[in-house]
Design a protein around this motif. Structure first.
Motif, PDB file in Angstrom:
ATOM      1  N   TYR A 142      30.740  34.000  52.289  1.00 47.10           N
ATOM      2  CA  TYR A 142      30.236  33.381  51.061  1.00 47.10           C
ATOM      3  C   TYR A 142      29.737  34.503  50.168  1.00 47.10           C
ATOM      4  CZ  TYR A 142      27.900  29.652  48.324  1.00 47.10           C
ATOM      5  OH  TYR A 142      27.511  28.754  47.345  1.00 47.10           O
ATOM      6  N   VAL A 143      30.389  34.679  49.013  1.00 44.52           N
ATOM      7  CA  VAL A 143      30.059  35.774  48.099  1.00 44.52           C
ATOM      8  C   VAL A 143      29.919  35.226  46.689  1.00 44.52           C
ATOM      9  CG1 VAL A 143      30.849  37.967  47.120  1.00 44.52           C
ATOM     10  CG2 VAL A 143      31.274  37.466  49.531  1.00 44.52           C
ATOM     11  N   LEU A 144      28.984  35.776  45.937  1.00 47.73           N
ATOM     12  CA  LEU A 144      28.781  35.355  44.556  1.00 47.73           C
ATOM     13  C   LEU A 144      29.690  36.150  43.614  1.00 47.73           C
ATOM     14  CD1 LEU A 144      24.877  35.113  44.498  1.00 47.73           C
ATOM     15  CD2 LEU A 144      26.549  33.291  44.895  1.00 47.73           C
ATOM     16  N   LYS A 145      30.083  35.498  42.515  1.00 48.40           N
ATOM     17  CA  LYS A 145      31.022  36.117  41.581  1.00 48.40           C
ATOM     18  C   LYS A 145      30.422  37.304  40.825  1.00 48.40           C
ATOM     19  CE  LYS A 145      34.243  32.347  40.660  1.00 48.40           C
ATOM     20  NZ  LYS A 145      34.799  31.422  39.643  1.00 48.40           N
ATOM     21  N   ASP A 146      29.104  37.396  40.791  1.00 46.54           N
ATOM     22  CA  ASP A 146      28.500  38.531  40.079  1.00 46.54           C
ATOM     23  C   ASP A 146      28.280  39.733  40.992  1.00 46.54           C
ATOM     24  OD1 ASP A 146      26.410  37.628  41.623  1.00 46.54           O
ATOM     25  OD2 ASP A 146      25.030  37.248  39.967  1.00 46.54           O
ATOM     26  N   SER A 147      28.840  39.669  42.204  1.00 49.80           N
ATOM     27  CA  SER A 147      28.726  40.799  43.123  1.00 49.80           C
ATOM     28  C   SER A 147      29.582  41.968  42.664  1.00 49.80           C
ATOM     29  CB  SER A 147      29.172  40.379  44.528  1.00 49.80           C
ATOM     30  OG  SER A 147      28.385  39.339  45.028  1.00 49.80           O
ATOM     31  N   GLU A 148      29.247  43.156  43.132  1.00 54.53           N
ATOM     32  CA  GLU A 148      30.065  44.329  42.841  1.00 54.53           C
ATOM     33  C   GLU A 148      31.381  44.233  43.608  1.00 54.53           C
ATOM     34  OE1 GLU A 148      27.871  47.824  43.726  1.00 54.53           O
ATOM     35  OE2 GLU A 148      26.339  47.466  42.190  1.00 54.53           O
ATOM     36  N   SER A 149      32.406  44.883  43.108  1.00 51.80           N
ATOM     37  CA  SER A 149      33.723  44.824  43.740  1.00 51.80           C
ATOM     38  C   SER A 149      33.689  45.334  45.169  1.00 51.80           C
ATOM     39  CB  SER A 149      34.743  45.624  42.918  1.00 51.80           C
ATOM     40  OG  SER A 149      34.348  46.986  42.815  1.00 51.80           O
ATOM     41  N   ALA A 150      32.833  46.325  45.433  1.00 50.77           N
ATOM     42  CA  ALA A 150      32.733  46.877  46.789  1.00 50.77           C
ATOM     43  C   ALA A 150      32.229  45.829  47.773  1.00 50.77           C
ATOM     44  CB  ALA A 150      31.808  48.095  46.795  1.00 50.77           C
ATOM     45  N   VAL A 151      31.332  44.958  47.308  1.00 50.35           N
ATOM     46  CA  VAL A 151      30.808  43.901  48.170  1.00 50.35           C
ATOM     47  C   VAL A 151      31.901  42.897  48.499  1.00 50.35           C
ATOM     48  CG1 VAL A 151      29.183  41.961  48.300  1.00 50.35           C
ATOM     49  CG2 VAL A 151      28.452  44.139  47.314  1.00 50.35           C
ATOM     50  N   ILE A 168      34.374  31.897  50.504  1.00 45.21           N
ATOM     51  CA  ILE A 168      33.954  31.234  49.275  1.00 45.21           C
ATOM     52  C   ILE A 168      33.529  32.290  48.262  1.00 45.21           C
ATOM     53  CG2 ILE A 168      32.229  29.729  48.210  1.00 45.21           C
ATOM     54  CD1 ILE A 168      34.126  28.118  49.834  1.00 45.21           C
ATOM     55  N   LEU A 169      34.068  32.210  47.049  1.00 51.80           N
ATOM     56  CA  LEU A 169      33.696  33.111  45.955  1.00 51.80           C
ATOM     57  C   LEU A 169      33.262  32.232  44.794  1.00 51.80           C
ATOM     58  CD1 LEU A 169      33.545  36.013  44.842  1.00 51.80           C
ATOM     59  CD2 LEU A 169      35.912  35.740  44.054  1.00 51.80           C
ATOM     60  N   THR A 170      31.975  32.209  44.501  1.00 49.98           N
ATOM     61  CA  THR A 170      31.431  31.194  43.607  1.00 49.98           C
ATOM     62  C   THR A 170      30.299  31.728  42.743  1.00 49.98           C
ATOM     63  OG1 THR A 170      30.400  28.983  43.574  1.00 49.98           O
ATOM     64  CG2 THR A 170      29.843  30.442  45.404  1.00 49.98           C
ATOM     65  N   ILE A 171      29.975  30.964  41.699  1.00 49.98           N
ATOM     66  CA  ILE A 171      28.803  31.283  40.872  1.00 49.98           C
ATOM     67  C   ILE A 171      27.540  30.659  41.460  1.00 49.98           C
ATOM     68  CG2 ILE A 171      30.161  31.435  38.743  1.00 49.98           C
ATOM     69  CD1 ILE A 171      29.056  28.638  38.027  1.00 49.98           C
ATOM     70  N   HIS A 172      27.700  29.753  42.412  1.00 46.08           N
ATOM     71  CA  HIS A 172      26.569  28.988  42.934  1.00 46.08           C
ATOM     72  C   HIS A 172      25.717  29.808  43.907  1.00 46.08           C
ATOM     73  CE1 HIS A 172      27.664  25.243  41.052  1.00 46.08           C
ATOM     74  NE2 HIS A 172      28.874  25.313  41.534  1.00 46.08           N
ATOM     75  N   VAL A 193      38.456  21.223  50.101  1.00 52.93           N
ATOM     76  CA  VAL A 193      39.543  22.007  50.694  1.00 52.93           C
ATOM     77  C   VAL A 193      39.106  22.554  52.052  1.00 52.93           C
ATOM     78  CG1 VAL A 193      40.896  24.146  50.495  1.00 52.93           C
ATOM     79  CG2 VAL A 193      40.593  22.671  48.503  1.00 52.93           C
ATOM     80  N   LEU A 194      37.885  23.055  52.106  1.00 53.99           N
ATOM     81  CA  LEU A 194      37.345  23.615  53.347  1.00 53.99           C
ATOM     82  C   LEU A 194      37.313  22.567  54.453  1.00 53.99           C
ATOM     83  CD1 LEU A 194      36.070  26.124  54.632  1.00 53.99           C
ATOM     84  CD2 LEU A 194      33.853  25.349  53.749  1.00 53.99           C
ATOM     85  N   VAL A 247      43.570  35.702  54.458  1.00 55.62           N
ATOM     86  CA  VAL A 247      42.283  35.314  53.881  1.00 55.62           C
ATOM     87  C   VAL A 247      42.520  34.486  52.622  1.00 55.62           C
ATOM     88  CG1 VAL A 247      40.108  36.136  52.872  1.00 55.62           C
ATOM     89  CG2 VAL A 247      41.152  37.397  54.768  1.00 55.62           C
ATOM     90  N   VAL A 248      41.694  33.461  52.437  1.00 61.01           N
ATOM     91  CA  VAL A 248      41.763  32.636  51.233  1.00 61.01           C
ATOM     92  C   VAL A 248      40.457  32.789  50.466  1.00 61.01           C
ATOM     93  CG1 VAL A 248      42.011  30.306  50.291  1.00 61.01           C
ATOM     94  CG2 VAL A 248      43.260  30.956  52.363  1.00 61.01           C
ATOM     95  N   LEU A 249      40.549  33.272  49.203  1.00 61.23           N
ATOM     96  CA  LEU A 249      39.390  33.289  48.323  1.00 61.23           C
ATOM     97  C   LEU A 249      39.318  31.927  47.650  1.00 61.23           C
ATOM     98  CD1 LEU A 249      39.379  36.748  46.493  1.00 61.23           C
ATOM     99  CD2 LEU A 249      38.238  36.076  48.595  1.00 61.23           C
TER     100      LEU A 249
END
Length: 216
Positions: A103-112, A82-86, A67-68, A52-54
């Protein structure tokens, strides 16, 4: 259990360090490389072959979406998360169109984030739950054309595709339809071939475009 091998790509060293410490706590994820821009990410993927690539979007030299695109043209097998603030739906839509695993946001909880990593590694698609309604609405507003391949799908395949687009995993689809998980995997594979897509995200977009799944 063999740990999931990942590469973290972010132009902020403190972010990479924090993520590494967080993800390696339980020993089920191993960070095998860190990149601070898109070019270094591509180099490390070729050298280390991660599972997996973050991937951050905002980076110097070659951003995450570029890159994608390169990886998709090369038909790479690594899962891209994708791990982003957007949280703007336009970025998500562009990433989905190119082809992402998650696609996950950077303010998500670690469990997410960990759930997302395990999901994409297992071949599932993981989109930040809060963004899914926005993505559906955007696709609806775009009034994308209906594709003819829908007629090729069997009734059962349409049921599987609908549940897939609603975000259910194979195990959950199997339970919902009272069939085996192996049967679900076979249906998913057949669906991909018939509608000419290569991953679950693209299949979900197809389902939304063709009104197979209703907006919520």
């Amino acid at each position: 259990m063999t740990p999931i091998k990942i590469i973290i790509t972010d132009d902020h060293s403190m972010v990479r360090e924090g993520l590494k410490q967080l993800l390696e706590l339980e020993g089920d994820i191993q960070v095998i490389g860190e990149a601070n821009d898109g070019f270094e990410c591509l180099k490390l993927i070729n050298e280390l072959k991660p599972d997996v690539v973050l991937l951050d979007i905002n980076m110097p030299n070659c951003n995450g979406l570029e890159v994608l695109e390169i990886l998709k043209k090369e038909n790479r097998k690594e899962k891209i998360l994708i791990l982003t603030i957007h949280n703007e739906v336009e970025y998500l839509l562009k990433a989905v169109e190119i082809g992402i695993s998650g696609y996950v946001l950077k303010d998500s909880e670690s469990a997410v984030l960990k759930k997302a990593i395990f999901s994409v590694n297992n071949g599932e698609t993981f989109i930040q739950p809060s963004l899914t309604p926005l993505l559906n609405q955007k696709l609806y507003q775009n009034n994308l054309s209906i594709d003819d391949e829908t007629d090729l799908l069997t009734k059962r395949e349409l049921e599987v595709l609908k549940l897939l687009a609603e975000g259910l995993f194979n195990k959950e689809i199997a339970y919902k339809l009272s069939i085996s998980e192996k049967t679900v995997k076979n249906h998913v594979s057949n669906i991909f071939k018939k509608i000419s897509v290569s991953d679950r995200t693209q299949a979900a977009v197809y389902a939304i475009k063709n009104n197979i799944v209703e907006l919520s």
